[in-house]
Design an enzyme around this catalytic site. Structure first.
Site, PDB file in Angstrom:
ATOM      1  N   ASP A 197       0.874  -1.284   0.067  1.00 58.98           N
ATOM      2  CA  ASP A 197      -0.031  -0.122   0.019  1.00 58.98           C
ATOM      3  C   ASP A 197       0.752   1.242   0.038  1.00 58.98           C
ATOM      4  O   ASP A 197       1.295   1.631   0.849  1.00 58.98           O
ATOM      5  CB  ASP A 197      -0.882   0.000   1.396  1.00 58.98           C
ATOM      6  CG  ASP A 197      -2.003   1.126   1.248  1.00 58.98           C
ATOM      7  OD1 ASP A 197      -1.766   1.971   0.352  1.00 58.98           O
ATOM      8  OD2 ASP A 197      -2.825   1.270   2.083  1.00 58.98           O
ATOM      9  N   HIS A 202       0.462   8.152   3.643  1.00 61.05           N
ATOM     10  CA  HIS A 202       1.314   7.412   4.860  1.00 61.05           C
ATOM     11  C   HIS A 202       2.943   7.659   4.826  1.00 61.05           C
ATOM     12  O   HIS A 202       3.502   7.250   5.511  1.00 61.05           O
ATOM     13  CB  HIS A 202       1.037   6.041   4.533  1.00 61.05           C
ATOM     14  CG  HIS A 202      -0.340   5.572   4.460  1.00 61.05           C
ATOM     15  ND1 HIS A 202      -1.174   5.787   5.841  1.00 61.05           N
ATOM     16  CD2 HIS A 202      -1.193   4.914   3.633  1.00 61.05           C
ATOM     17  CE1 HIS A 202      -2.469   5.322   5.430  1.00 61.05           C
ATOM     18  NE2 HIS A 202      -2.506   4.926   4.193  1.00 61.05           N
ATOM     19  N   ILE A 217      -0.373   9.469   8.267  1.00 64.57           N
ATOM     20  CA  ILE A 217      -0.903   8.588   9.250  1.00 64.57           C
ATOM     21  C   ILE A 217      -0.553   7.129   8.990  1.00 64.57           C
ATOM     22  O   ILE A 217      -0.088   6.607   7.820  1.00 64.57           O
ATOM     23  CB  ILE A 217      -2.689   8.476   9.208  1.00 64.57           C
ATOM     24  CG1 ILE A 217      -3.093   8.184   7.853  1.00 64.57           C
ATOM     25  CG2 ILE A 217      -2.995   9.920   9.379  1.00 64.57           C
ATOM     26  CD1 ILE A 217      -4.509   8.147   7.750  1.00 64.57           C
ATOM     27  N   GLY A 220      -4.447   1.876   8.221  1.00 61.66           N
ATOM     28  CA  GLY A 220      -5.462   0.985   8.865  1.00 61.66           C
ATOM     29  C   GLY A 220      -5.188  -0.469   8.836  1.00 61.66           C
ATOM     30  O   GLY A 220      -5.337  -1.006  10.165  1.00 61.66           O
TER      31      GLY A 220
END
Length: 295
Positions: A197, A202, A217, A220
């Site tokens: 990902d 990110h 961040i 998830g």
């Protein structure tokens, strides 16, 4: 009266998408395990020569990632990929996980289980099946994304009961049976993104700022992997796991997973200690039977 999909949703489900191959080695397994917090002390997860070397169960979200991302959504009104949020993830582990090899994932639009109209957003749940070269099913993933600004299209309002994939997983009114606390690394997202990902959200501060975040961040699915590791450490192997992404994690923050054993299910929540904010909710893992454990 049973709700029906509007015509444009029916048509969208007829779209066909080709299979996606994922070839990997023990190095990729180790990279994933490190990405969700395994350390040099966890030799069964970080050293390929260990007698019990294995992929962590949540590795199952990795081979399907590209296939899941290929499901088209431009048929939704006002579709904007920048307004897409990962809402929920359900992973079912159907067979022992190979530590290397080739897996093939298939996302079919007819396997878009549900398209729900949330007025101000659309909720789309798709299914990806991942098989080995013999055709044996290894993983099933159900991914739900929310697309802000794409609601109001006259679609279904209520989702169906899909068992463990949609269970509310209400936290029992008693103290947790187990708690695990783990501080993430400031480079956790930079490491996890190497498992597939590569969203700049990110890693790039300026991109994160566009999304309204102070800094990049954590993925998830990385938080899900860390919590899954906590369940495995305290209660053993599980055959499925479901989470709802309820908040963001910044790399370097501390994750606290509280777990309750309810029969063969482990209900859990994960929160950021520094901000006392829940980031994984409505979450649970179903423990494997003794028979499956011996496979």
């Amino acid at each position: 009266m049973t709700e029906r999909d509007p015509p444009h949703v029916v048509e969208a489900k007829k779209t066909t998408i080709g299979p996606v191959s994922y070839t990997y080695t023990e190095r990729d397994v180790i990279l994933y395990n490190l990405g969700v917090g395994a350390t040099e002390k966890d030799l069964q997860w970080t050293y390929e020569g260990d007698d019990e070397f294995a992929a962590l169960p949540t590795f199952g979200v990795v081979p399907q990632f590209e296939a899941s991302s290929s499901v088209p959504m431009d048929w939704l009104p006002n579709f904007n990929p920048a307004k897409l949020l990962h809402g929920e993830q359900f992973l079912s582990i159907k067979a022992p996980i190979p530590t290397s090899g080739e897996l093939v994932s298939q996302a079919r639009c007819e396997r878009v289980l549900e398209v729900l109209d949330k007025d101000k957003a659309a909720a789309v749940t798709s299914v990806v099946e991942t098989r080995d070269k013999t055709g044996k099913l290894v993983f099933e993933n159900q991914s739900t994304v929310f697309i802000r600004g794409s609601g109001g299209f006259g679609g279904k309002r209520t989702g169906s009961d899909r068992g463990a994939a949609t269970a509310a997983n209400v936290v029992p009114k008693r103290s947790p049976d187990a708690i695990v606390e783990e501080k993430t690394s400031s480079s956790q997202a930079a490491l996890y993104r190497l498992s597939g990902d590569a969203n700049p959200l990110h890693i790039l501060p300026e991109f994160a700022a566009i999304g309204g975040f102070n800094k990049p961040i954590l993925h998830g699915l990385c938080s899900m992997g860390i919590a899954g590791k906590h369940v495995l450490q305290k209660f053993g192997a599980f055959r499925d796991i479901k989470v709802r992404f309820a908040g963001v994690v910044y790399p370097g923050e501390t994750l606290v997973t509280e777990m309750w054993k309810e029969g063969g299910k482990i209900i859990f929540t994960t929160k950021v200690k520094e901000r006392d904010t829940i980031v994984l909710a409505s979450a649970a893992a179903t423990l494997v039977s003794d028979a499956l454990t011996k496979l």
